[in-house]
Design an enzyme around this catalytic site. Structure first.
Site, short mmCIF file in Angstrom:
data_model
loop_
_atom_site.label_atom_id
_atom_site.label_comp_id
_atom_site.label_asym_id
_atom_site.label_seq_id
_atom_site.Cartn_x
_atom_site.Cartn_y
_atom_site.Cartn_z
N ASN A 54 -5.29 12.64 0.46
CA ASN A 54 -4.37 11.84 1.28
C ASN A 54 -5.22 11.08 2.31
O ASN A 54 -6.44 11.25 2.39
CB ASN A 54 -3.33 12.73 1.96
N LYS A 55 -4.54 10.24 3.08
CA LYS A 55 -5.24 9.38 4.05
C LYS A 55 -6.23 10.18 4.90
O LYS A 55 -5.96 11.30 5.31
CB LYS A 55 -4.19 8.70 4.94
N GLN A 100 -1.71 2.91 9.97
CA GLN A 100 -0.44 2.93 9.23
C GLN A 100 0.62 3.76 9.95
O GLN A 100 1.81 3.52 9.81
CB GLN A 100 -0.64 3.49 7.81
N ASP A 137 -1.85 11.01 -2.27
CA ASP A 137 -2.20 9.91 -3.17
C ASP A 137 -2.58 10.42 -4.55
O ASP A 137 -2.47 9.69 -5.53
CB ASP A 137 -3.32 9.08 -2.55
N ARG A 154 0.86 -1.18 0.00
CA ARG A 154 0.00 0.00 0.00
C ARG A 154 0.90 1.24 0.00
O ARG A 154 2.12 1.12 0.12
CB ARG A 154 -1.01 0.01 1.16
N GLY A 155 0.25 2.41 -0.13
CA GLY A 155 1.02 3.64 -0.28
C GLY A 155 1.17 3.94 -1.76
O GLY A 155 1.48 3.04 -2.56
N ALA A 156 0.97 5.22 -2.13
CA ALA A 156 0.84 5.59 -3.54
C ALA A 156 1.97 5.05 -4.44
O ALA A 156 1.71 4.41 -5.46
CB ALA A 156 0.75 7.11 -3.66
N ARG A 164 -7.50 -0.36 -6.65
CA ARG A 164 -7.66 0.76 -5.71
C ARG A 164 -7.86 2.04 -6.54
O ARG A 164 -7.12 2.27 -7.50
CB ARG A 164 -6.44 0.88 -4.79
O1 MRU Z 1 -4.50 3.32 2.04
P1 MRU Z 1 -3.01 3.46 1.93
O2 MRU Z 1 -2.24 2.97 3.10
O3 MRU Z 1 -2.48 2.98 0.61
O4 MRU Z 1 -2.90 5.02 1.94
C1 MRU Z 1 -2.03 5.71 1.23
C2 MRU Z 1 -1.10 6.32 2.15
O5 MRU Z 1 -0.20 5.66 2.59
C3 MRU Z 1 -1.27 7.68 2.57
O6 MRU Z 1 -2.37 8.36 2.18
C4 MRU Z 1 0.03 8.41 2.52
O7 MRU Z 1 -0.01 9.37 3.49
C5 MRU Z 1 0.36 9.02 1.20
S1 MRU Z 1 0.73 7.93 -0.05
C6 MRU Z 1 2.26 7.45 0.32
#
Ligand code: MRU
Length: 340
Positions: free
Chosen positions: A244-245, A193, A234, A51-53, A91
């Site tokens: 973002n999250k 996270q 993201d 996970r993470g962009a 996603r």
């Molecule tokens: O749902 P996730 O864990 O894939 O969420 C994305 C993120 O990790 C965050 O939004 C992050 O702060 C930015 S993307 C690296």
């Protein structure tokens, strides 16, 4: 980054397999998952094993390469195009995913050897993601003063990218350049996270930090305990709004109220010029069980999931929010800092 003295990337490809750090088990167990097909890589993205962009982007690029390898001569392009749609449906919010699938597909389409070109393109997307993150660290480090207390939300560290990370990359550089810094880590419910991944990364690098409850940041800001906020993104719309999250928007509003600089760190692969404003960014809604249940380590070393809410209550689980550009002091990219 190093884990137990060994260099790792979050995701990489060897032969026709994609290897991924199993992030659902962290920080309790460090395991590598081998995905042998593009479908398995899709499931890994969907289930947030990766996970993470940026990491999603690299994994999606490699999934495309797997699809090219799996396609047989008859119906080659139909197979690949169907796979692309499946990968893109895993996603919806992170722009890097769509950037990677499109790049791999377009480059392979123009080549005489599509499978080989797909592998090479996916590899260069992953390499560029790592290099962009490193450069973001260099630019972002210039903003961090000795003695700073920094707040971050979710995990935009190396686990969220191929290497280095975005929001945490400047923090790593500041620590390496011997600045005395302290990081407040939002726990970032529901999947935590921050508490699980960001804290684990910072601990591994020996960076002083504390996990705080998601609702503690405004209090710390009011008390003058936060000098700057750095978060990831993201997707970034053409007008500078960012997704973002979930919970990022609240931190940005609070930072603005208390005059605290609020920075977003993201590579240009996260920018989506087709989204005019943040209103057009699709916001993922995830399974309510992520709110209702929590996963942790039992005394006898088992990773277990338990119900932490009122039994029979329902939950609503939007995974991202949009922070309007007016709350953002600047965006740290691999090309420099865009100030608003
Ligand atoms: O749902 P996730 O864990 O894939 O969420 C994305 C993120 O990790 C965050 O939004 C992050 O702060 C930015 S993307 C690296």
């Amino acid at each position: 980054m190093k884990v137990n003295g060994k260099d790792y990337r979050t995701v990489w490809m060897e032969g026709s397999s994609v290897f991924l750090i199993e992030q659902n088990l962290l920080p309790f167990k460090f395991e590598i998952f081998e995905s042998k097909s593009y479908k398995q890589t899709c499931t890994a993205i969907k289930n947030m094993l990766v996970r993470g962009a940026g990491a999603i982007g690299s994994a999606a690029g490699f999934a495309m390469a797997q699809a090219f390898l799996e396609a047989s001569e008859k119906g080659f392009w139909e197979f690949v195009e169907k796979a692309k749609k499946e990968i893109e449906a895993t996603r919806p919010t992170a722009q890097n995913l769509f950037y990677a699938t499109e790049q791999v597909y377009q480059k392979a389409k123009m080549s005489n050897d599509p499978a080989e070109t797909a592998i090479q393109t996916a590899q260069s997307i992953a390499d560029k993601d790592a290099e962009d993150s490193r450069k973001i660290g260099e630019f972002g480090n210039e903003l961090i003063k000795d003695g700073y207390n920094i707040l971050t939300h979710c995990n935009a560290g190396w686990l969220a990218f191929t290497d280095f990370g975005t929001a945490l990359s400047p923090i790593y550089m500041a620590h390496k350049s011997e600045k005395n810094i302290f990081v407040y880590v939002d726990e970032t419910r529901p999947r935590s996270q921050g508490a699980r991944l960001t804290a684990w990364e910072l601990k591994n690098e020996g960076i002083p930090h504390a996990i705080i409850p998601d609702n503690a940041a405004a209090h710390l800001m009011q008390q003058g305990k936060i000098d700057m906020v750095i978060v990831g993104a993201d997707r970034i719309a053409a007008n500078g709004d960012i997704a973002n999250k979930i919970g990022t928007l609240e931190k940005a509003i609070c930072a603005s109220e208390y005059g605290i600089p609020f920075y977003v760190a993201a590579p240009t692969s996260t920018f989506d010029p087709d989204c005019k404003t943040g209103k057009e960014i699709p916001i993922e809604e995830r399974n309510p069980d992520e709110v209702l249940y929590q996963t942790g380590l039992t005394k006898d070393g088992k990773v277990e999931r338990v119900l932490v809410c009122s039994p029979d209550s329902e939950a609503f689980n939007p995974a991202f929010d949009v922070t309007p550009a007016k709350f953002i002091t600047g965006i740290i990219t691999e090309k420099g800092i865009i100030s608003s």
